[in-house]
Design a protein around this motif. Structure first.
Motif, PDB file in Angstrom:
ATOM      1  N   PRO A 187       0.688  -1.806  -0.063  1.00 58.89           N
ATOM      2  CA  PRO A 187       0.260  -0.235  -0.289  1.00 58.89           C
ATOM      3  C   PRO A 187       0.930   1.467   0.432  1.00 58.89           C
ATOM      4  O   PRO A 187       0.462   2.380  -0.355  1.00 58.89           O
ATOM      5  CB  PRO A 187      -0.468  -0.082   1.411  1.00 58.89           C
ATOM      6  CG  PRO A 187      -0.935  -1.548   1.964  1.00 58.89           C
ATOM      7  CD  PRO A 187       0.114  -2.383   0.419  1.00 58.89           C
TER       8      PRO A 187
ATOM      9  N   ARG B 234       1.888   2.319  -3.279  1.00 58.22           N
ATOM     10  CA  ARG B 234       1.100   2.525  -4.888  1.00 58.22           C
ATOM     11  C   ARG B 234       1.225   3.545  -5.092  1.00 58.22           C
ATOM     12  O   ARG B 234       1.666   4.907  -4.621  1.00 58.22           O
ATOM     13  CB  ARG B 234      -0.271   2.243  -3.975  1.00 58.22           C
ATOM     14  CG  ARG B 234      -0.901   0.805  -3.977  1.00 58.22           C
ATOM     15  CD  ARG B 234      -1.783   0.332  -3.414  1.00 58.22           C
ATOM     16  NE  ARG B 234      -2.411  -0.933  -2.725  1.00 58.22           N
ATOM     17  CZ  ARG B 234      -2.961  -0.838  -1.569  1.00 58.22           C
ATOM     18  NH1 ARG B 234      -3.805   0.349  -1.833  1.00 58.22           N
ATOM     19  NH2 ARG B 234      -3.412  -2.847  -1.506  1.00 58.22           N
TER      20      ARG B 234
ATOM     21  N   ALA C 278      -5.009  -2.374  -9.090  1.00 58.90           N
ATOM     22  CA  ALA C 278      -4.960  -2.760  -8.370  1.00 58.90           C
ATOM     23  C   ALA C 278      -3.401  -2.279  -6.976  1.00 58.90           C
ATOM     24  O   ALA C 278      -3.004  -2.764  -6.085  1.00 58.90           O
ATOM     25  CB  ALA C 278      -4.330  -4.275  -8.243  1.00 58.90           C
TER      26      ALA C 278
ATOM     27  N   TRP D 245       1.313  -6.742   3.300  1.00 52.29           N
ATOM     28  CA  TRP D 245       0.855  -6.397   2.328  1.00 52.29           C
ATOM     29  C   TRP D 245       0.054  -7.345   1.439  1.00 52.29           C
ATOM     30  O   TRP D 245       0.497  -8.542   1.830  1.00 52.29           O
ATOM     31  CB  TRP D 245       1.579  -5.612   1.414  1.00 52.29           C
ATOM     32  CG  TRP D 245       2.539  -6.295   0.784  1.00 52.29           C
ATOM     33  CD1 TRP D 245       3.706  -6.604   0.641  1.00 52.29           C
ATOM     34  CD2 TRP D 245       2.004  -7.005  -0.632  1.00 52.29           C
ATOM     35  NE1 TRP D 245       4.751  -7.008   0.240  1.00 52.29           N
ATOM     36  CE2 TRP D 245       3.768  -7.912  -0.827  1.00 52.29           C
ATOM     37  CE3 TRP D 245       1.562  -7.645  -1.423  1.00 52.29           C
ATOM     38  CZ2 TRP D 245       3.984  -8.628  -1.677  1.00 52.29           C
ATOM     39  CZ3 TRP D 245       2.034  -7.789  -2.601  1.00 52.29           C
ATOM     40  CH2 TRP D 245       2.832  -8.881  -2.533  1.00 52.29           C
TER      41      TRP D 245
ATOM     42  N   ALA E  92      -2.481  -8.434  -1.893  1.00 55.19           N
ATOM     43  CA  ALA E  92      -3.050  -7.897  -3.504  1.00 55.19           C
ATOM     44  C   ALA E  92      -3.510  -8.870  -4.163  1.00 55.19           C
ATOM     45  O   ALA E  92      -3.821 -10.078  -3.865  1.00 55.19           O
ATOM     46  CB  ALA E  92      -2.433  -7.449  -4.514  1.00 55.19           C
TER      47      ALA E  92
ATOM     48  N   GLU F 221      -9.285  -5.732   0.922  1.00 49.88           N
ATOM     49  CA  GLU F 221      -8.697  -5.952  -0.718  1.00 49.88           C
ATOM     50  C   GLU F 221      -9.727  -5.980  -0.960  1.00 49.88           C
ATOM     51  O   GLU F 221      -9.966  -5.507  -1.918  1.00 49.88           O
ATOM     52  CB  GLU F 221      -7.459  -6.849  -0.963  1.00 49.88           C
ATOM     53  CG  GLU F 221      -6.593  -6.082  -2.624  1.00 49.88           C
ATOM     54  CD  GLU F 221      -6.264  -4.151  -1.992  1.00 49.88           C
ATOM     55  OE1 GLU F 221      -6.127  -4.251  -3.197  1.00 49.88           O
ATOM     56  OE2 GLU F 221      -6.069  -3.887  -1.018  1.00 49.88           O
TER      57      GLU F 221
ATOM     58  N   ARG G 248     -11.780  -3.366  -1.601  1.00 53.53           N
ATOM     59  CA  ARG G 248     -11.669  -2.415  -2.412  1.00 53.53           C
ATOM     60  C   ARG G 248     -11.849  -2.336  -4.148  1.00 53.53           C
ATOM     61  O   ARG G 248     -12.200  -1.896  -4.713  1.00 53.53           O
ATOM     62  CB  ARG G 248     -10.698  -2.083  -1.659  1.00 53.53           C
ATOM     63  CG  ARG G 248      -9.744  -0.734  -2.568  1.00 53.53           C
ATOM     64  CD  ARG G 248      -8.132  -0.384  -2.436  1.00 53.53           C
ATOM     65  NE  ARG G 248      -7.128  -1.115  -3.387  1.00 53.53           N
ATOM     66  CZ  ARG G 248      -6.659  -0.245  -3.929  1.00 53.53           C
ATOM     67  NH1 ARG G 248      -6.907   0.489  -4.203  1.00 53.53           N
ATOM     68  NH2 ARG G 248      -6.142  -1.541  -4.655  1.00 53.53           N
TER      69      ARG G 248
END
Length: 391
Positions: A24, A27, A55, A285, A287, A362, A365
């Protein structure tokens, strides 16, 4: 003899977090920054471009990605056929280098198409050149046309041929598709905004500004340098597979970058001279990456981020990966959009409670980015199919 510096899989995964904008904190703000970090986004499936960018962006929106792809007069991102003759979306400024480094087959493709049309419908080179010029004139007059619109404007392009007669994959196609394919590969036309939504592959076609002709050898060196900066350390086999080059050309390009050899689990790898330092750690993290994402498709050797036991479930028979879930640099699961629109996911290995909570966030999101849009990958994998139909 001095021993090579050893780079562990853990260090490679730490590099991945920042280089591929997956943590994150790493990004990007824009889709252009995402494409630049990865060299290009796989674009065979139009939805992959949007999902791969989203993403890796702080606040992704469909209009922002569309603007980078289609804003006139020159879009910030170019959709071209390059590595392994695969479609990528890449920064417009990098497109000439990629084309020069990877399109040695463009002239051969033109010859193949002319021969195919000669054998199928009796066209000679003059007949082909006339139809091609008529197509370019129609695009100049109309601005942008779909393949069907172009065929309607140029009667010669409506003629149909049978491709691969007698084969299981025999098909009937308009001549238009072949003419468009050559013009696009040569960079004389480009894909414009599609006729449908952002998931549509029904692109309009428009004239392209000619790309400068760059020396192939210099461009291959430049591409090798970009690859090692984004994907290094990597082996010669990784770069050979990713580009589609011969092993000889791959080795020459690596040597020309001045890359330094390092020891990897897979054997000898390479890093750029100014990149041989240990990366700073990132916070944990996760993804959710789409099918055909550039990260999992970036290396020939994948053991450092993928358990080989999961390959059969995550890839189709042609080696295309489906949607994946990542945690701290490893693939830990898969996801798919169910037929009713919600996102299903499954874990192939337990990443721990903190990661499971982050995966839920995520997933939310991603769902927010999709809104009401339904996405089905162009290449279906066993696990994606299962998740798409399981309640």
């Amino acid at each position: 003899m001095t021993a090579l510096r050893r780079i562990t899989p853990a260090e490679r995964r730490a590099r991945l977090a920042r280089r591929h904008l997956l943590a994150p904190s790493a990004r990007a703000r824009t889709p252009e920054q995402v494409a630049e970090a990865l060299i290009g986004l796989h674009a065979t499936d139009p939805a992959t471009v949007f999902l791969a960018a989203a993403a890796r962006m702080h606040a992704p929106t469909v209009p922002a990605i569309e603007a980078a792809l289609y804003d006139e007069p020159v879009p910030a991102l170019a959709r071209i056929r390059c590595m392994r003759r695969t479609m990528f979306v890449t920064p417009a400024g990098l497109a000439p280098t990629l084309r020069a480094a990877t399109s040695r087959s463009a002239h051969r493709n033109r010859g193949d198409v002319v021969r195919r049309l000669r054998d199928a419908v009796g066209w000679d080179e003059a007949r082909y050149a006339a139809a091609e010029q008529q197509a370019l004139t129609a695009l100049a007059e109309h601005g942008a046309l779909t393949s069907a619109g172009l065929a309607a404007a140029v009667p010669a392009l409506r003629q149909q041929i049978v491709t691969y007669p007698g084969k299981p994959y025999e098909s009937r196609q308009r001549v238009c598709a072949h003419v468009i394919g050559v013009l696009a590969e040569e960079g004389r036309i480009r894909r414009a905004r599609p006729a449908g939504s952002w998931t549509s592959a029904q692109f309009r076609w428009t004239l392209a500004r000619p790309l400068p002709h760059l020396p192939a050898a210099d461009s291959m060196t430049a591409l090798a340098r970009h690859y090692l900066a984004a994907y290094g350390p990597a082996t010669a086999a990784d770069l050979k597979w990713w580009t589609g080059w011969s092993l000889t050309n791959t080795r020459k390009a690596i040597a020309a970058t001045g890359a330094e050899a390092v020891e990897l689990d897979e054997g000898t790898g390479y890093l750029l001279p100014d990149d041989n330092h240990t990366p700073a750690p990132t916070k944990p993290w996760v993804a959710l990456l789409p099918g055909l994402d550039s990260t999992p498709m970036g290396w020939r050797h994948r053991d450092w981020y993928l358990d080989g036991a999961h390959t059969k479930a995550l890839f189709d028979r042609n080696g295309n990966i489906g949607p994946t879930i990542w945690a701290d640099g490893r693939i830990v699961g898969a996801w798919a959009q169910h037929t009713d629109g919600h996102i299903n996911h499954t874990l192939l290995t337990d990443p721990g409670q903190e990661a499971r909570t982050a995966i839920e966030a995520e997933t939310a999101r991603l769902a927010a980015f999709l809104g009401g849009t339904r996405v089905t990958p162009a290449y279906r994998t066993p696990l994606e199919r299962h998740l798409a139909t399981t309640a």
